[in-house]
Design an enzyme around this catalytic site. Sequence first.
Site, PDB file in Angstrom:
ATOM      1  N   PRO A  16       0.789  -1.229   0.000  1.00 57.43           N
ATOM      2  CA  PRO A  16       0.000   0.000   0.000  1.00 57.43           C
ATOM      3  C   PRO A  16       0.824   1.285   0.000  1.00 57.43           C
ATOM      4  CG  PRO A  16      -0.161  -1.144   2.110  1.00 57.43           C
ATOM      5  CD  PRO A  16       0.512  -2.080   1.148  1.00 57.43           C
ATOM      6  N   ASN A  17       0.300   2.238  -0.729  1.00 62.76           N
ATOM      7  CA  ASN A  17       0.823   3.619  -0.833  1.00 62.76           C
ATOM      8  C   ASN A  17       2.089   3.745  -1.667  1.00 62.76           C
ATOM      9  OD1 ASN A  17      -1.247   4.752   0.877  1.00 62.76           O
ATOM     10  ND2 ASN A  17      -0.236   3.740   2.573  1.00 62.76           N
ATOM     11  N   ARG A  24       4.897  11.224  -2.580  1.00 64.04           N
ATOM     12  CA  ARG A  24       4.597  10.929  -1.168  1.00 64.04           C
ATOM     13  C   ARG A  24       5.852  11.149  -0.313  1.00 64.04           C
ATOM     14  NH1 ARG A  24       4.773   4.815   1.123  1.00 64.04           N
ATOM     15  NH2 ARG A  24       3.901   5.212   3.177  1.00 64.04           N
ATOM     16  N   TYR A  29      10.969   9.022   1.171  1.00 72.67           N
ATOM     17  CA  TYR A  29      10.949   7.962   0.153  1.00 72.67           C
ATOM     18  C   TYR A  29      11.625   8.339  -1.161  1.00 72.67           C
ATOM     19  CZ  TYR A  29       7.607   5.880   3.381  1.00 72.67           C
ATOM     20  OH  TYR A  29       7.020   5.345   4.505  1.00 72.67           O
ATOM     21  N   ASN A  80       8.230  -5.509  -0.917  1.00 73.46           N
ATOM     22  CA  ASN A  80       8.087  -4.344  -0.046  1.00 73.46           C
ATOM     23  C   ASN A  80       6.604  -4.282   0.270  1.00 73.46           C
ATOM     24  OD1 ASN A  80       7.946  -1.965   1.311  1.00 73.46           O
ATOM     25  ND2 ASN A  80       8.958  -0.732  -0.267  1.00 73.46           N
ATOM     26  N   ALA A  83       3.141  -0.770   4.680  1.00 71.69           N
ATOM     27  CA  ALA A  83       2.707  -0.833   6.085  1.00 71.69           C
ATOM     28  C   ALA A  83       2.278  -2.242   6.501  1.00 71.69           C
ATOM     29  CB  ALA A  83       1.576   0.158   6.317  1.00 71.69           C
ATOM     30  N   GLU A 104      13.240  -9.181   1.457  1.00 71.24           N
ATOM     31  CA  GLU A 104      12.409  -8.064   1.933  1.00 71.24           C
ATOM     32  C   GLU A 104      13.164  -6.769   1.638  1.00 71.24           C
ATOM     33  OE1 GLU A 104      11.735  -8.156   6.151  1.00 71.24           O
ATOM     34  OE2 GLU A 104      10.688  -6.235   6.160  1.00 71.24           O
ATOM     35  N   HIS A 106      13.032  -2.288   1.665  1.00 67.96           N
ATOM     36  CA  HIS A 106      12.403  -1.014   2.018  1.00 67.96           C
ATOM     37  C   HIS A 106      13.266   0.130   1.517  1.00 67.96           C
ATOM     38  CE1 HIS A 106       9.428  -3.009   4.388  1.00 67.96           C
ATOM     39  NE2 HIS A 106      10.383  -3.699   4.990  1.00 67.96           N
ATOM     40  N   ARG A 113      13.289   4.934  12.140  1.00 68.60           N
ATOM     41  CA  ARG A 113      12.021   5.668  12.127  1.00 68.60           C
ATOM     42  C   ARG A 113      11.192   5.309  13.376  1.00 68.60           C
ATOM     43  NH1 ARG A 113       9.239   5.048   6.534  1.00 68.60           N
ATOM     44  NH2 ARG A 113       8.028   6.792   7.386  1.00 68.60           N
TER      45      ARG A 113
HETATM   46  C1  DHK Z   1       7.198   1.759   2.929  1.00 68.55           C
HETATM   47  C2  DHK Z   1       6.068   2.015   3.624  1.00 68.55           C
HETATM   48  O1  DHK Z   1       4.955   2.355   2.978  1.00 68.55           O
HETATM   49  C3  DHK Z   1       6.032   2.033   5.089  1.00 68.55           C
HETATM   50  O2  DHK Z   1       4.779   1.672   5.601  1.00 68.55           O
HETATM   51  C4  DHK Z   1       7.115   1.169   5.698  1.00 68.55           C
HETATM   52  C5  DHK Z   1       8.409   1.239   3.588  1.00 68.55           C
HETATM   53  C6  DHK Z   1       8.468   1.468   5.067  1.00 68.55           C
HETATM   54  C7  DHK Z   1       9.675   1.638   2.838  1.00 68.55           C
HETATM   55  O3  DHK Z   1      10.543   2.310   3.385  1.00 68.55           O
HETATM   56  O4  DHK Z   1       9.811   1.249   1.675  1.00 68.55           O
HETATM   57  O5  DHK Z   1       7.165   1.376   7.094  1.00 68.55           O
END
Ligand code: DHK
Length: 154
Positions: A16-17, A24, A29, A80, A83, A104, A106, A113
């Site tokens: 998600p997101n 964002r 990010y 990835n 959340a 995994e 990120h 964080r």
């Molecule tokens: C991406 C997200 O959307 C967060 O919810 C994670 C992760 C971290 C990232 O750093 O790629 O906590």
Amino acid sequence: MAKKSRAKAIYVLNGPNLNLLGTREPDVYGRTTLSDIGDMTAARAQSHGYDVVFSQSNHEGELVEWIHEAREAAAGIIINAGAYTHTSIAIHDALRALSCPIVEVHLSNTFAREEFRHHSYISPVASGVIVGFGANSYLLAVDAVASLIEEAAI
Ligand code: DHK
């Protein structure tokens, strides 16, 4: 020149997101979009001889379905889970049912964080974890999963 494609692909699954990457929280990010990451990842995988299946969903069940599909179709998986990393027993259980290497990934350094990002349901079932290198985390993850696939084939 790219190596000849192998039979199975590397699955790269995004939660998600992550579709909002580029706009964002760019301080966290970065400004690279998910589409750019998809292109970079595909090129890097090609250099190892693999095609990539690159997907993103905001829905936990859809991610679980793709992990099920990966049981037959993937040589390795990069995930990835956004959340869901910190909440999803369903994704943990689906990954447990895979026999291929799992990396995994990120973009941000989740350990630097908020405390709720320090726990991952993915890490205990992953072969390894790459965090904190921005979009480059995905390229490192491709190199890692490709070498794990090769080692497993020896
Ligand atoms: C991406 C997200 O959307 C967060 O919810 C994670 C992760 C971290 C990232 O750093 O790629 O906590």
